[in-house]
Design an enzyme around this catalytic site. Sequence first.
Site, PDB file in Angstrom:
ATOM      1  N   LYS A   1      31.895  57.575  20.270  1.00 34.04           N
ATOM      2  CA  LYS A   1      32.535  58.489  21.205  1.00 34.04           C
ATOM      3  C   LYS A   1      32.105  58.086  22.616  1.00 34.04           C
ATOM      4  O   LYS A   1      30.931  57.734  22.821  1.00 34.04           O
ATOM      5  CB  LYS A   1      32.088  59.925  20.893  1.00 34.04           C
TER       6      LYS A   1
ATOM      7  N   SER B   1      36.325  68.078  20.803  1.00 36.55           N
ATOM      8  CA  SER B   1      36.528  67.035  21.782  1.00 36.55           C
ATOM      9  C   SER B   1      36.462  65.617  21.212  1.00 36.55           C
ATOM     10  O   SER B   1      36.985  64.696  21.829  1.00 36.55           O
ATOM     11  CB  SER B   1      35.473  67.163  22.878  1.00 36.55           C
TER      12      SER B   1
ATOM     13  N   SER C   1      33.022  70.278  18.145  1.00 33.74           N
ATOM     14  CA  SER C   1      33.704  69.046  18.563  1.00 33.74           C
ATOM     15  C   SER C   1      33.654  67.898  17.565  1.00 33.74           C
ATOM     16  O   SER C   1      34.350  66.901  17.743  1.00 33.74           O
ATOM     17  CB  SER C   1      33.141  68.564  19.898  1.00 33.74           C
TER      18      SER C   1
END
Lengths: 481, 490, 95
Positions: B79, B154, B178
């Site tokens: 990420k 997210s 997330s």
Amino acid sequence: MNWEPVIGLEVHLQLATRSKIFSGSATTFGAAPNTQASAVDLAMPGMLPVLNEQAVRYAVLFGLGIDAEIGRRSVFDRKNYFYPDLPKGYQISQFAEPIVGRGQFEIVLGDGTSKTVGITRAHLEEDAGKSLHEDYHGQTGIDLNRAGTPLLEIVTEPELASAEEAVAYLKALHSLVLYLGISDGNMAEGSMRCDINISLRPAGSDTLGTRAEIKNVNSFRFVEKAIAHEIERQAELLDSGGSVVQETRLYDAERDETRPMRSKEVATDYRYFPEPDLLPVVLEESLIEELRATLPELPTAKRQRFQDQYGLSAYDAGVLADSRALADYFEAVAGTCSDAKLAANWVQVELLGQLNREGLTIGDCPLAPDALGGLLARILDETISGKIAKQIFEAMWQGEGDADSIIEARGLRQVSDSGAIAAMVDAALAGNPEQVAQYAAADDQKRKKLIGYFVGQVMKTSKGQANPALVNQLLAEKLPD
Amino acid sequence: MASETPVTASSLLEALDQGRCSAEELIRDCLDRIGAVDGALNSFITVDAEGALAAARAADADRAAGRAGPLAGLPLAHKDIFCTEGLRTSCASRMLDTFVPPYSATAVQRLATAGAVTVGKTNMDEFAMGSSNETSYYGPCRNPWDGDRVPGGSSGGSAAAVAAGLVPAATGTDTGGSIRQPAALCGITGIKPTYGRVSRLGMIAFASSLDQGGVMARSAEDCALLLGTMAGHDPADSTSAREPVPDYRSGLTMALDGLRIGLPRRWFDASLDSAVGDRLRAALGELEARGARLVDIDLPHNHLSIPAYYLIAPAEASTNLARYDGVRYGHRCKAPLDLEDLYTRSREEGFGAEVQRRILIGTYALSAGYYDAYYKKAQQTRRLIRQDYLDAFTGVDVIAGPTAPGTAFRLGEKIDDPVTMYQEDSYTLGVNLAGLPALSLPVEPLGGLPVGLQLIGQHFDEARLLALAHRYQQDTDWHLQAPPPPGGAA
Amino acid sequence: MSLGAEQLERLAALARLRIDPGEAPALKDALERILGLAEELAAADTTGIDPLANPLDAVQPLRADTVTESNRRDAFQAIAPAVEDGLYLVPRVVE
């Protein structure tokens, strides 16, 4: 009107750790810009603080040194504001739960009286970087080497009543932190900086007036001047019917004035809240006890002991106890020569005088305390006179050896042979018949002066080596009544 | 290609171990698929083809020399919130569009040391603030199951990249759901460990007391494999836990007979899409059939998670993001007039709307006069929420519920209404507030869209969650189902 | 829950953000709705409850006082927007 100043001080003390409070960067003073600023100090994304154990120990030592409540549990908070020397946009500090709570501290004033100053709290926080305002094409340069240096912020109650008291407090505090070994106390390098809160109120009133804060004053002399100026400024304002604005001011040493800080115009709201990157600091009782056991005798106790044990005056005890190194030196000299008063006198007058002349501190003293003690021992056993001793002291300072070898080499041993001295006394009287006649006719006071004259003559003849007591005794015998 | 049975990280490592393929081949394969698919999917912000190939060749050499780490040659995506030394780390923000960190996150470092190969950095909501991946400066990532729908957020890019078979696994972070919510919406398995289990060093902070790194992969087995590498005490993170890390992989086969699974009554009520509820009950029924006991429980304060979280997280974020000031790194506005202009314009230009909104909320919650009513009240409520979980765990071993209230929603559907968007997190936030571990695993899809079951464990009980998910995945293959190939052709 | 325009300006000033006048009403509306959400917290009885700042009841670990960082100025300043003579540059600051 007769105004009474009310002064409180916030001292920012840099702690003498090797590394920063929350990172492994060095804290050495004077490194090239930003060479001691790590990713943590620069607030790079994802960087996290880890607390330096030594900073905690130093804070606890300070708390023990002022007999304060130690926060068994203390919490770091974020103090939020934007400034270029504050990389994270917040300073990690302690707000609601500081590591050191209420304590107190005794200071001695110029007139010999003492006063107890209340310490509200002391908390750990990180120092900011430095803004360099030299012109970089109209820009300011930021050096973050200092960012993250551990600070102990020590806050007094608003109980100081004059510039003199403020300075006395700062000097005593300076002495204490050096005793504790928690800071190098180097004021020229900013190791001890002071914010001054000051307000005036009508003499005798017990309500506080509006205060101004003078930021970042970094010498005893500037503190004294800044306070004096601020008192004058506020008194003029109040006397002319004006009022004091609560604001932050800067002391400008060059112009010797205080003026408002422009950079603090934006109203601040620090939005303190517990720093989520750090956890509560919990102090084990064992750590506190371990530190308590390492506490040295502190200045106040030492001052008292010097008076009790050695019979020194409060003043002498105060001078000698001011620094731990000087006090230790004095005690070593006193131990060697077994006459504390003589030792106190010599350390204060001859030794400190010589150090001052050469710009040295006691730590740099080239003369070991037992060497000085050895010299004083020769005064006490009447091998030499005090006057000769000063000459020998000079020679010892220059590295010519110990007292005994200099006495031997230069033949300075005191003459205590009464026959030899009697001959010198006779010669002095015979060579000065006029003064002998004056003596015979003089009153007591004049006679004293004349005796001094004859002693001088004998000393001259003996190159200072005649035993002064014996000279006096023989003169008294041989002069007419 | 994407409709083939996806390969798991575990099976790839087996193939590497047996010499059936090389790391370089695997990476080339990944890069080819990314090249073919990701233009439309937008799951990557940065692809590091050169670095990945070099690392793959090094892994092959290590393997040949008999010094390969346990993950040698395994393709992995991070990420874009994890700092990667020498590789742009943007946090999906214009603020860090050009930021190339001179250091790597501890988690990244540990995976690299074990031999994993970083293929690139995945898309996400800006500074992890969002539940749909729509707040990214680099444009939204799409759900591989339906390109008109969001992948969740997210960690949307990581979820989409794994679901689309671009990489076998990816890292994610979870501040309020997330990892779990995008895992649910993309049909993969994702674990958010106990707070403090994975070091936060080098993980760009959103809300420090809630952020936690974790793994997104096909299977619980793969999650176990990677989590075991990422987890563990890091002396550079004061909040890092010292608890020893068990061998999650060998723990997958732990006995689960008589396991008590708590079901919070209010989680299966009207606020949940009823069809989703049916899918979850069916899955729970299968666990019951395998010896688990289902127990109704109550979490009386959990419904306050949304207000508590949406004060605490923005409060921490508002100060965590104060460091982005245009001075030392990151976006700096052109020709600032003065210092205030430098700050204000750099930040206004650098941050997107949702980030600015949360900074303002957080600033408000901490400001003088409001602190007690907002921030402090939220932190007190947080304690009540945590206590509910701790109390529940005196009677059950695991808590199960939905991960998200529905399946993937359409792009643009909720983005203009923050409060509706925040409801997306109602089942996940409490876990972060309490610091608990939780995972989401795929159950039977609904209308062609994945559904996730959330399993929540006691502090540091990741192993039991992984074992339970693994047991389910032994007997089902929902986690191995792949989305249709792009373009809709079967 | 209602936010005054002045209050919004002050928040923006504290956060060093600037609110576009055109977007102010929508922003104000969104913030008010979020803060409205927060009013649900009033339902919780938090009398005598300590705030929970961190989910684990852990205490702060302490780091030994050793210098572990070396000078990495060049690497750090390679990504800085404006530096000179090793200093970070900002518009002139007046104290």
